[in-house]
Design an enzyme around this catalytic site. Structure first.
Site, PDB file in Angstrom:
ATOM      1  N   GLU A   8       0.878  -1.180   0.000  1.00  0.00           N
ATOM      2  CA  GLU A   8       0.000   0.000   0.000  1.00  0.00           C
ATOM      3  C   GLU A   8       0.912   1.225   0.000  1.00  0.00           C
ATOM      4  O   GLU A   8       1.039   1.927   0.996  1.00  0.00           O
ATOM      5  CB  GLU A   8      -0.954   0.045   1.198  1.00  0.00           C
ATOM      6  N   HIS A  10       2.021   4.642  -2.124  1.00  0.00           N
ATOM      7  CA  HIS A  10       1.341   5.532  -3.060  1.00  0.00           C
ATOM      8  C   HIS A  10       2.291   6.432  -3.832  1.00  0.00           C
ATOM      9  O   HIS A  10       3.362   6.807  -3.346  1.00  0.00           O
ATOM     10  CB  HIS A  10       0.327   6.378  -2.300  1.00  0.00           C
ATOM     11  N   HIS A 169      -9.112   0.446  -1.249  1.00  0.00           N
ATOM     12  CA  HIS A 169      -8.462   1.498  -0.467  1.00  0.00           C
ATOM     13  C   HIS A 169      -9.511   2.464   0.057  1.00  0.00           C
ATOM     14  O   HIS A 169     -10.538   2.704  -0.578  1.00  0.00           O
ATOM     15  CB  HIS A 169      -7.436   2.238  -1.321  1.00  0.00           C
ATOM     16  N   ASP A 293       2.309   2.061   3.878  1.00  0.00           N
ATOM     17  CA  ASP A 293       1.441   3.201   3.564  1.00  0.00           C
ATOM     18  C   ASP A 293       2.269   4.466   3.316  1.00  0.00           C
ATOM     19  O   ASP A 293       1.907   5.558   3.704  1.00  0.00           O
ATOM     20  CB  ASP A 293       0.402   3.450   4.647  1.00  0.00           C
TER      21      ASP A 293
END
Length: 331
Positions: A8, A10, A169, A293
């Site tokens: 996860e 980004h 998400h 994240d």
């Protein structure tokens, strides 16, 4: 632990940055913090340096939220998804193919176009699935199409045929559904609202009958599954007590069955050992995946916690690397 895989994680693109006004996020989350996040979303060199320092071999990248899901013009959303997948491939994956893979961006404003774009991204760019930022706006900013609703099943049919996972998400709740957050805007997003919105969305999918029609579908939830490992047993108990009531969906099996057979969860943004152990006890260690994240969270924070947390070394290897290798068919 060395050799970890994270998923996860980004990124952004110039196209994405040109569409969104980030001032609201900066106000809620802090301007200095968000300025650093925005910089890191575009930077691959800093990302790889952080990976190297923290024993991370591979990152599976995805476009930062809200992505294509909040574009109101369907044609614009479809073109945006196509160009985003091209740019993520060009700017990140193609430059560092041993360090990066990616989830596809898809525009569910047109489920058929989303299915076609997912297939193109998987077959032409080697993407490993899709990441979808919650509901899709249809018509205006206060309407939502959720992923369990009938128009989207055309997309799910293609996902099942391709046999790739979809990462669900979080996204902030609809503007009309934020009354409980009035006066506390910092709760709307990742601190609290994300979990409630996404957990409920996942439950809708479980109750819809989707996994009965397509039993090979695999969904991934971040943040230790948004609280579901703790709350699903009560949900299942109450649904059984209310079994003669209305609005129970079309599922043939229990929510715990779908959670255990159709879902994986990641540690993204939730670095808490007791929560991890509870999650393992509910879903099993083979369905838990390490993630950070980034850049909303620090790879160092995630890795320092995970590398020292009190689990067996066999479980650490599975969560940190082995489960991801198996799920995505990586070598």
């Amino acid at each position: 632990m060395k050799g970890k895989i994270v998923l996860e994680e980004h990124v952004s693109t110039e196209l994405n940055n040109s569409l969104w006004d980030a001032s609201g996020e900066a106000t809620r989350n802090g301007r200095v913090y968000m300025a650093d996040v925005e910089r890191r979303l575009l930077d691959s060199d800093q990302r790889i340096a952080d990976m190297d320092r923290n024993g991370i071999d591979l990152a599976i990248l995805s476009l930062t939220s809200p992505g294509a899901q909040s574009l109101l013009d369907p044609r614009q959303a479809i073109a945006f998804a196509q160009r985003t997948n091209e740019q993520v491939t060009e700017q990140f994956v193609a430059r560092h193919p041993q360090r990066f893979k990616a989830f596809a961006t898809v525009a569910l404003q047109s489920p058929r176009a989303a299915a076609d774009e997912l297939e193109r991204a998987v077959k032409d760019y080697g993407m490993v699935g899709a990441l979808i930022n919650g509901y899709t706006n249809i018509g205006n900013a206060d309407t939502a199409q959720y992923l369990d609703e009938p128009p989207v099943w055309e997309f799910w049919e293609r996902v099942a045929a391709l046999n790739v996972p979809v990462y669900l998400h979080p996204r902030e709740p609809l503007p009309s559904q934020r009354r409980i957050y009035e006066g506390y805007p910092s709760l709307v997003g990742s601190a609290w609202g994300f979990a409630h919105e996404t957990a409920t969305h996942a439950i809708r999918l479980m109750l819809s009958g989707l996994f009965d029609r397509y039993p090979n579908l695999t969904l991934i939830l971040g943040h230790l599954a948004e609280g579901l490992p703790l709350m699903l047993p009560r949900l299942e108990h109450r649904l059984h007590m209310q079994r003669e009531g209305e609005g129970l969906g079309n599922a043939k099996k229990t929510v715990s069955h779908y959670f255990s057979n159709n879902f994986y969860l990641t540690t993204a943004g939730h670095f808490h050992t007791k929560g991890l152990l509870d999650s393992i006890s509910e879903i099993g260690v083979d369905r838990v995946l390490f993630s950070a994240d980034y850049p909303y969270e620090s790879m160092a924070t995630a890795s320092n916690w995970f590398d020292e947390t009190l689990i067996s070394e066999n479980d650490r290897e599975k969560i940190g690397r082995g489960n991801a290798l198996r799920l995505f068919g990586l070598k």
